[in-house]
Design a protein around this motif. Structure first.
Motif, PDB file in Angstrom:
ATOM      1  N   THR A  53       0.840  -1.195   0.000  1.00 48.36           N
ATOM      2  CA  THR A  53       0.000   0.000   0.000  1.00 48.36           C
ATOM      3  C   THR A  53       0.875   1.244   0.000  1.00 48.36           C
ATOM      4  OG1 THR A  53      -0.117  -0.052   2.418  1.00 48.36           O
ATOM      5  CG2 THR A  53      -1.878  -1.166   1.218  1.00 48.36           C
ATOM      6  N   PHE A  54       0.360   2.339  -0.557  1.00 49.21           N
ATOM      7  CA  PHE A  54       1.128   3.586  -0.520  1.00 49.21           C
ATOM      8  C   PHE A  54       0.199   4.788  -0.443  1.00 49.21           C
ATOM      9  CE2 PHE A  54       0.542   2.256  -4.852  1.00 49.21           C
ATOM     10  CZ  PHE A  54       0.514   3.367  -5.677  1.00 49.21           C
ATOM     11  N   TYR A  62       4.812   9.461  -6.566  1.00 47.39           N
ATOM     12  CA  TYR A  62       3.750   8.456  -6.718  1.00 47.39           C
ATOM     13  C   TYR A  62       4.104   7.471  -7.828  1.00 47.39           C
ATOM     14  CZ  TYR A  62      -0.815   6.420  -7.857  1.00 47.39           C
ATOM     15  OH  TYR A  62      -1.845   5.534  -8.132  1.00 47.39           O
ATOM     16  N   GLN A  66       4.751   3.401  -7.568  1.00 51.96           N
ATOM     17  CA  GLN A  66       3.892   2.457  -8.309  1.00 51.96           C
ATOM     18  C   GLN A  66       4.732   1.526  -9.179  1.00 51.96           C
ATOM     19  OE1 GLN A  66       1.917   3.631 -12.016  1.00 51.96           O
ATOM     20  NE2 GLN A  66      -0.056   3.237 -11.007  1.00 51.96           N
ATOM     21  N   ALA A  76       0.330  -3.335  -6.362  1.00 50.49           N
ATOM     22  CA  ALA A  76       0.228  -1.942  -5.921  1.00 50.49           C
ATOM     23  C   ALA A  76      -1.193  -1.659  -5.429  1.00 50.49           C
ATOM     24  CB  ALA A  76       0.588  -0.999  -7.069  1.00 50.49           C
ATOM     25  N   PRO A  78      -2.953   1.634  -4.161  1.00 49.83           N
ATOM     26  CA  PRO A  78      -2.933   3.067  -3.845  1.00 49.83           C
ATOM     27  C   PRO A  78      -4.019   3.416  -2.839  1.00 49.83           C
ATOM     28  CG  PRO A  78      -3.946   2.708  -5.994  1.00 49.83           C
ATOM     29  CD  PRO A  78      -3.438   1.374  -5.532  1.00 49.83           C
ATOM     30  N   CYS A  80      -6.309   6.343  -0.732  1.00 48.90           N
ATOM     31  CA  CYS A  80      -6.875   7.678  -0.954  1.00 48.90           C
ATOM     32  C   CYS A  80      -6.323   8.649   0.071  1.00 48.90           C
ATOM     33  CB  CYS A  80      -8.394   7.619  -0.874  1.00 48.90           C
ATOM     34  SG  CYS A  80      -9.179   9.239  -1.050  1.00 48.90           S
ATOM     35  N   MET A 144      -2.594  -4.768  -9.431  1.00 49.56           N
ATOM     36  CA  MET A 144      -3.125  -3.609  -8.712  1.00 49.56           C
ATOM     37  C   MET A 144      -4.470  -3.959  -8.084  1.00 49.56           C
ATOM     38  SD  MET A 144      -3.441   0.296 -10.158  1.00 49.56           S
ATOM     39  CE  MET A 144      -4.433  -0.129 -11.600  1.00 49.56           C
ATOM     40  N   MET A 190      -5.615   9.779  -7.484  1.00 50.58           N
ATOM     41  CA  MET A 190      -4.756   8.710  -7.978  1.00 50.58           C
ATOM     42  C   MET A 190      -5.004   7.374  -7.273  1.00 50.58           C
ATOM     43  SD  MET A 190      -3.245   9.804 -10.584  1.00 50.58           S
ATOM     44  CE  MET A 190      -2.005   8.547 -10.833  1.00 50.58           C
ATOM     45  N   HIS A 191      -6.222   7.189  -6.786  1.00 54.99           N
ATOM     46  CA  HIS A 191      -6.641   5.863  -6.321  1.00 54.99           C
ATOM     47  C   HIS A 191      -7.832   5.391  -7.150  1.00 54.99           C
ATOM     48  CE1 HIS A 191      -9.389   8.583  -4.280  1.00 54.99           C
ATOM     49  NE2 HIS A 191     -10.181   7.568  -3.992  1.00 54.99           N
ATOM     50  N   ILE A 196      -5.280   6.958 -12.869  1.00 49.67           N
ATOM     51  CA  ILE A 196      -4.168   6.004 -12.991  1.00 49.67           C
ATOM     52  C   ILE A 196      -3.998   5.504 -14.423  1.00 49.67           C
ATOM     53  CG2 ILE A 196      -3.297   3.743 -12.270  1.00 49.67           C
ATOM     54  CD1 ILE A 196      -4.776   4.160  -9.615  1.00 49.67           C
TER      55      ILE A 196
END
Length: 496
Positions: A53-54, A62, A66, A76, A78, A80, A144, A190-191, A196
């Motif tokens: 997770t990031f 970012y 990824q 990956a 992502p 929020c 992902m 970007m979640h 993406i």
């Protein structure tokens, strides 16, 4: 090698990303993502689909994280950046994540999790420049997990393989005419698949440039447009609404200047929610562009689009993308006649692999012969599809987000003063829909301001209702089910 990353070697000296005032080449992106991959491996040969997770802002950082996860063989996930801690904890626990990468802005938010010894926490700024051997990653591997709200209430993790992602990207590259000279501004979360895949991944696949603006600001967007580097723009209707409002307050000379700049853009796209006709017309007035509307979901990327070259029909989503099959069926999965409404079902390599750890939900999402059931109702008219609505009133589309009414209801029912509730979407020109809730109380009255403050601790801001009514009971049918369409009529009066 993952094809998206392999293609970057052909564009080493080109600018891949612009972020926070800096420009980064594809070579820099490749080097930094390799270093991150090596550090994530920590001596292992392969992460073998560990969930990583990031939590970082939309930025060059970012992208490197990824790609680093993918190059190390991980999945990956992502997070929020607007979610409260409870939402983040849910994803960590649901995916059984082994690593959480976070940037300095979010240290205070996630600090309560640091005593979780099952998770390795890595500060995003701490990655060093080290290099080493990386695993060969097969495109059939899971790549992902993006969380989406569904009719079951709690968010579901949509699992896509590298093959799914490649199919989603390549269909858009062909259909929308992406090329090396493109320069796109990314103002999207970007979640979500919109930011993406449609923006970032398509740009990097093409050898183009993706520029990030982490926080939405109409003035900053128009300043960037005036540099005349950007030639592709994609956004949700809410963003276009705010840009139009800002443009309307400008002096006429500034409006004319912006019109001449926007007129030169190659492509402008709107998606993630229905685009009101009034916005269509206003944006064409200020840009000379008929916005390209398209249709997709987290589970499949994009499936249907208006043409890049050719007539675009406001209110219509267009035709199926290449290598994507689409059909309309009735409730018995029988094909409907042309002109009759039916549920959109999709088949193709773009369609997701599974819902994470939810085999029953995965099974229910597909027909016996492998068609993905979108839950959206459409009609085919003169060769183009037009969305009529959902077959469930429990999904609210607001500001580009798909929000589960059932999830919000579950949270509200935890409040000591709430006996029952029903959440609905109310049509709104700016947001597409806003969230309304009818409350049945255990007490005589309730402070809506206090309730909102309580909800802030439980839900991200975009899931908090904006309109409230109080009822002694909810309208129900003979089976005891709340009749939400009847409930919607009540929101024209007695709104708190």
């Amino acid at each position: 090698m993952i094809k998206l990353i392999e293609r970057a070697y052909n564009n080493k000296n080109r600018i891949a990303v612009k972020s926070e005032g800096y420009s980064y080449t594809y070579k820099t992106l490749l080097n930094k993502s390799e270093s991150i991959a090596v550090e994530l491996l920590a001596g292992k040969r392969d992460l073998n689909e560990q969930r990583i997770t990031f939590l970082v802002n939309p930025s060059f950082q970012y992208v490197t994280i990824q790609w680093g996860i993918w190059r190390a063989g991980g999945i990956a996930v992502p997070l929020c950046i607007k979610h409260p801690l409870e939402s983040i904890k849910y994803v960590l626990e649901d995916t059984d994540a082994s690593i959480l990468i976070y940037s300095k802005e979010y240290k205070d938010l996630i600090e309560p999790l640091f005593n979780n010894t099952n998770i390795r926490f890595i500060r995003a700024e701490s990655f060093s420049n080290i290099f080493g051997l990386l695993p060969e990653v097969d495109i059939k591997r899971r790549a992902m997990i993006i969380y989406t709200s569904g009719t079951t209430g709690l968010p579901k993790g949509v699992v896509s393989t590298h093959k799914n992602i490649e199919a989603q990207i390549s269909s858009l590259i062909s259909f929308w005419g992406w090329n090396q000279s493109d320069h796109i501004l990314n103002v999207l979360p970007m979640h979500h698949v919109h930011g993406i895949i449609n923006v970032l991944s398509c740009a990097l696949w093409s050898g183009a440039c993706c520029e990030f603006l982490p926080k939405f600001n109409p003035e900053e967007i128009f300043k960037l447009f005036k540099k005349q580097e950007i030639n592709v723009f994609m956004a949700v209707p809410t963003i276009y609404f705010k840009l139009i409002a800002y443009w309307n307050d400008l002096k006429k000379t500034e409006q004319e200047e912006i019109f001449l700049i926007l007129k030169k853009f190659r492509l402008m796209v709107s998606g993630s929610a229905a685009l009101p006709l009034s916005l269509h017309e206003q944006w064409e007035k200020i840009s000379n562009h008929v916005l390209l509307e398209r249709y997709g979901m987290t589970e499949m990327g994009m499936a249907i689009s208006n043409p890049y070259n050719g007539k675009r029909r406001p209110g219509f989503i267009g035709q199926p993308l290449g290598n994507v099959s689409v059909r309309l069926v009735d409730e018995n999965n029988n094909l409907v006649k042309v002109g009759e409404p039916g549920e959109i079902q999709v088949k193709g390599e773009n369609v997701f692999n599974e819902y994470w750890n939810k085999p029953e939900a995965t099974k229910e999402a597909f027909t016996l012969d492998g068609w993905f059931k979108t839950g959206d109702i459409a009609v085919l008219n003169n060769g183009s599809y037009k969305i009529l609505g959902r077959n469930s009133v429990d999904i609210i589309k607001s500001g580009g987000y798909k929000i589960s009414a059932l999830e919000i209801e579950e949270v509200l029912r935890q409040h000591v003063n709430i006996k029952d509730c029903a959440v609905i979407g109310i049509p709104d020109e700016e947001w597409g829909e806003i969230i309304g809730v009818s409350l049945v109380l255990n007490t005589k009255e309730i402070s809506i301001d206090n309730l909102k403050s309580w909800l802030i601790e439980k839900l991200p801001g975009y899931k908090i209702p904006k309109k409230y009514i109080i009822q002694t009971d909810l309208p129900r049918n003979t089976m005891g089910k709340v009749t939400k369409n009847e409930l919607k009529k009540l929101f024209s009066v007695n709104i708190l």
